[in-house]
Design a protein around this motif. Structure first.
Motif, PDB file in Angstrom:
ATOM      1  N   MET A   7     -65.445   9.242 -36.234  1.00 51.62           N
ATOM      2  CA  MET A   7     -65.208  10.618 -36.646  1.00 51.62           C
ATOM      3  C   MET A   7     -66.319  10.989 -37.627  1.00 51.62           C
ATOM      4  N   VAL A   8     -66.979  12.093 -37.371  1.00 52.31           N
ATOM      5  CA  VAL A   8     -68.135  12.495 -38.175  1.00 52.31           C
ATOM      6  C   VAL A   8     -67.830  13.824 -38.854  1.00 52.31           C
ATOM      7  N   MET A   9     -67.869  13.833 -40.166  1.00 51.54           N
ATOM      8  CA  MET A   9     -67.659  15.056 -40.947  1.00 51.54           C
ATOM      9  C   MET A   9     -69.011  15.505 -41.501  1.00 51.54           C
ATOM     10  N   VAL A  10     -69.375  16.753 -41.211  1.00 50.72           N
ATOM     11  CA  VAL A  10     -70.704  17.252 -41.561  1.00 50.72           C
ATOM     12  C   VAL A  10     -70.626  18.146 -42.801  1.00 50.72           C
ATOM     13  N   GLU A  11     -71.333  17.729 -43.848  1.00 45.32           N
ATOM     14  CA  GLU A  11     -71.490  18.518 -45.080  1.00 45.32           C
ATOM     15  C   GLU A  11     -70.157  19.039 -45.614  1.00 45.32           C
ATOM     16  N   THR A  12     -69.203  18.126 -45.725  1.00 47.14           N
ATOM     17  CA  THR A  12     -67.884  18.496 -46.250  1.00 47.14           C
ATOM     18  C   THR A  12     -68.006  18.932 -47.706  1.00 47.14           C
ATOM     19  N   THR A  13     -67.380  20.050 -48.035  1.00 48.14           N
ATOM     20  CA  THR A  13     -67.470  20.610 -49.379  1.00 48.14           C
ATOM     21  C   THR A  13     -66.378  20.072 -50.291  1.00 48.14           C
ATOM     22  N   ASN A  17     -60.512  16.917 -48.572  1.00 50.88           N
ATOM     23  CA  ASN A  17     -60.485  16.914 -47.108  1.00 50.88           C
ATOM     24  C   ASN A  17     -60.958  15.577 -46.541  1.00 50.88           C
ATOM     25  N   ILE A  18     -61.857  14.920 -47.248  1.00 53.13           N
ATOM     26  CA  ILE A  18     -62.327  13.609 -46.793  1.00 53.13           C
ATOM     27  C   ILE A  18     -61.193  12.593 -46.896  1.00 53.13           C
ATOM     28  N   GLY A  19     -60.476  12.628 -48.003  1.00 51.81           N
ATOM     29  CA  GLY A  19     -59.345  11.722 -48.159  1.00 51.81           C
ATOM     30  C   GLY A  19     -58.253  11.991 -47.142  1.00 51.81           C
ATOM     31  N   ALA A  20     -57.939  13.276 -46.924  1.00 54.11           N
ATOM     32  CA  ALA A  20     -56.917  13.624 -45.936  1.00 54.11           C
ATOM     33  C   ALA A  20     -57.346  13.214 -44.536  1.00 54.11           C
ATOM     34  N   ALA A  21     -58.638  13.320 -44.246  1.00 54.51           N
ATOM     35  CA  ALA A  21     -59.146  12.904 -42.939  1.00 54.51           C
ATOM     36  C   ALA A  21     -58.998  11.402 -42.748  1.00 54.51           C
ATOM     37  N   ALA A  22     -59.279  10.632 -43.802  1.00 49.09           N
ATOM     38  CA  ALA A  22     -59.105   9.177 -43.720  1.00 49.09           C
ATOM     39  C   ALA A  22     -57.650   8.831 -43.417  1.00 49.09           C
ATOM     40  N   ARG A  23     -56.727   9.551 -44.051  1.00 49.21           N
ATOM     41  CA  ARG A  23     -55.304   9.319 -43.807  1.00 49.21           C
ATOM     42  C   ARG A  23     -54.937   9.677 -42.370  1.00 49.21           C
ATOM     43  N   ILE A  40     -69.522  16.055 -52.358  1.00 45.82           N
ATOM     44  CA  ILE A  40     -69.012  15.164 -53.396  1.00 45.82           C
ATOM     45  C   ILE A  40     -68.400  13.935 -52.725  1.00 45.82           C
ATOM     46  N   HIS A  41     -68.952  12.777 -53.008  1.00 45.05           N
ATOM     47  CA  HIS A  41     -68.387  11.528 -52.510  1.00 45.05           C
ATOM     48  C   HIS A  41     -69.068  10.373 -53.229  1.00 45.05           C
ATOM     49  N   PRO A  42     -68.272   9.409 -53.723  1.00 43.25           N
ATOM     50  CA  PRO A  42     -66.810   9.318 -53.710  1.00 43.25           C
ATOM     51  C   PRO A  42     -66.192  10.209 -54.786  1.00 43.25           C
ATOM     52  N   SER A  43     -64.860  10.314 -54.755  1.00 43.12           N
ATOM     53  CA  SER A  43     -64.169  11.116 -55.759  1.00 43.12           C
ATOM     54  C   SER A  43     -62.729  10.659 -55.891  1.00 43.12           C
ATOM     55  N   ALA A  44     -62.165  10.893 -57.085  1.00 46.26           N
ATOM     56  CA  ALA A  44     -60.767  10.539 -57.315  1.00 46.26           C
ATOM     57  C   ALA A  44     -59.840  11.373 -56.437  1.00 46.26           C
ATOM     58  N   GLU A  45     -60.227  12.619 -56.179  1.00 47.30           N
ATOM     59  CA  GLU A  45     -59.394  13.493 -55.348  1.00 47.30           C
ATOM     60  C   GLU A  45     -59.296  12.959 -53.921  1.00 47.30           C
ATOM     61  N   ALA A  46     -60.425  12.502 -53.380  1.00 50.56           N
ATOM     62  CA  ALA A  46     -60.395  11.930 -52.033  1.00 50.56           C
ATOM     63  C   ALA A  46     -59.517  10.685 -51.993  1.00 50.56           C
ATOM     64  N   THR A  47     -59.614   9.849 -53.016  1.00 53.70           N
ATOM     65  CA  THR A  47     -58.800   8.629 -53.063  1.00 53.70           C
ATOM     66  C   THR A  47     -57.318   8.968 -53.109  1.00 53.70           C
ATOM     67  N   ALA A  48     -56.974   9.981 -53.906  1.00 55.93           N
ATOM     68  CA  ALA A  48     -55.574  10.382 -54.011  1.00 55.93           C
ATOM     69  C   ALA A  48     -55.056  10.935 -52.695  1.00 55.93           C
ATOM     70  N   ASN A 144     -57.220  23.783 -41.058  1.00 57.89           N
ATOM     71  CA  ASN A 144     -57.904  22.895 -41.986  1.00 57.89           C
ATOM     72  C   ASN A 144     -58.585  21.755 -41.230  1.00 57.89           C
ATOM     73  N   VAL A 145     -59.754  21.327 -41.711  1.00 57.36           N
ATOM     74  CA  VAL A 145     -60.526  20.320 -40.990  1.00 57.36           C
ATOM     75  C   VAL A 145     -59.753  19.013 -40.837  1.00 57.36           C
ATOM     76  N   ALA A 146     -59.003  18.607 -41.863  1.00 54.73           N
ATOM     77  CA  ALA A 146     -58.227  17.373 -41.757  1.00 54.73           C
ATOM     78  C   ALA A 146     -57.070  17.534 -40.770  1.00 54.73           C
ATOM     79  N   SER A 147     -56.493  18.728 -40.709  1.00 51.13           N
ATOM     80  CA  SER A 147     -55.423  18.984 -39.730  1.00 51.13           C
ATOM     81  C   SER A 147     -55.975  18.930 -38.313  1.00 51.13           C
ATOM     82  N   ALA A 148     -57.154  19.504 -38.121  1.00 54.28           N
ATOM     83  CA  ALA A 148     -57.794  19.442 -36.803  1.00 54.28           C
ATOM     84  C   ALA A 148     -58.083  17.996 -36.420  1.00 54.28           C
ATOM     85  N   MET A 149     -58.527  17.209 -37.393  1.00 60.55           N
ATOM     86  CA  MET A 149     -58.799  15.802 -37.107  1.00 60.55           C
ATOM     87  C   MET A 149     -57.517  15.068 -36.727  1.00 60.55           C
ATOM     88  N   GLN A 150     -56.407  15.383 -37.378  1.00 62.31           N
ATOM     89  CA  GLN A 150     -55.142  14.740 -37.046  1.00 62.31           C
ATOM     90  C   GLN A 150     -54.735  15.015 -35.597  1.00 62.31           C
TER      91      GLN A 150
END
Length: 257
Positions: A7-13, A17-23, A40-48, A144-150
């Motif tokens: 799964m490739v995410m391009v220039e995620t702002t 959304n990166i964390g939700a995509a991983a989930r 922004i990567h890595p980040s506490a928000e993505a981890t959460a 949402n991009v993570a919803s589309a990925m799901q």
């Protein structure tokens, strides 16, 4: 075959959304996440937001360019929410499932997800063999991009894991979809090899005078659509490149070396 999907995410702002995509990926058994120039990567928000999928997030590969993220891929699928001036083969996620169920086992799949505000650019979509679009509410198609990925990860799982992850009625529906099977006696050419051929083809077309670089129109867009739809194998690409080399020699004249 899920290990052959990235799964490739391009220039995620937004890092969340990166964390939700991983989930989303982990719930469907996917683990290969590539991030092209995230803001922004890595980040506490993505981890959460990953919430138990920290292993997928930690293993995510950060790539400087799309070429790097697509290296080795033989089938590239771009997600798109809008129609293009030059139509491209476009499937719903369920139709994509039917297509993937007919792919050779060694197919290496990359699915591209674009920026939150504007998706993938035309140039990025022109790197794709297929486009997939979720049939949303026409009055409110914001996804949402993570919803589309799901959604797409779910369909990938149905297509690739096997019958134990599928319901009988879904298998019956897919078996009735009139999509052709793909057969190769050689491995499929990588996306990178096809792009190199297309760049070579453009140079020869310009050198011959057929294509005006100042007014190219949509010629190369249509040529890209043709060859990405055809899915040439390694030998076919080699033959095409050899043909272009022979044409270049002829254009340069009999005394050229």
């Amino acid at each position: 075959m899920l290990d052959k999907v990235r799964m490739v995410m391009v220039e995620t702002t937004h890092p969340g959304n990166i964390g939700a995509a991983a989930r989303a990926m982990k719930t469907m058994g996917l683990g290969d996440l590539r991030l092209v120039a995230p803001k922004i990567h890595p980040s506490a928000e993505a981890t959460a937001r990953a919430s138990g999928a920290g292993d997928v997030l930690a293993a995510a590969q950060v790539c400087a360019t799309l070429d790097e993220a697509l290296e080795g891929a033989t089938l590239v699928i771009g997600t798109s929410a809008r129609q293009r001036r030059i139509p491209w083969p476009c499937l719903t996620p369920r139709q994509l499932t039917a297509q993937l169920s007919r792919e050779p086992e060694d197919t290496r799949i990359a699915v591209l997800f674009g920026r939150e505000d504007r998706g993938l650019t035309n140039d990025e979509l022109h790197r794709c063999n297929l486009h997939v679009s979720v049939p949303t509410n026409p009055d409110y198609g914001v996804l949402n991009v993570a919803s589309a990925m799901q959604l797409i990860a779910y369909e990938l799982r149905l297509a690739l894991v096997g019958e134990e992850a599928d319901l009988p009625e879904a298998r019956s529906r897919r078996s009735q979809m009139p999509l052709p099977e793909m057969f190769w006696d050689e491995p499929a050419a990588s996306n990178q090899a096809v792009q190199q051929f297309l760049d070579h083809l453009q140079r020869v077309m310009e050198g011959s005078g057929f294509l005006d670089p100042e007014q190219p129109g949509q010629v190369m867009t249509r040529m890209r659509r043709l060859f990405l739809r055809a899915r040439p194998d390694k030998m076919e690409i080699s033959i095409l490149r050899g043909t272009l080399v022979a044409l270049e020699k002829r254009l340069r004249g009999p005394d050229s070396r």
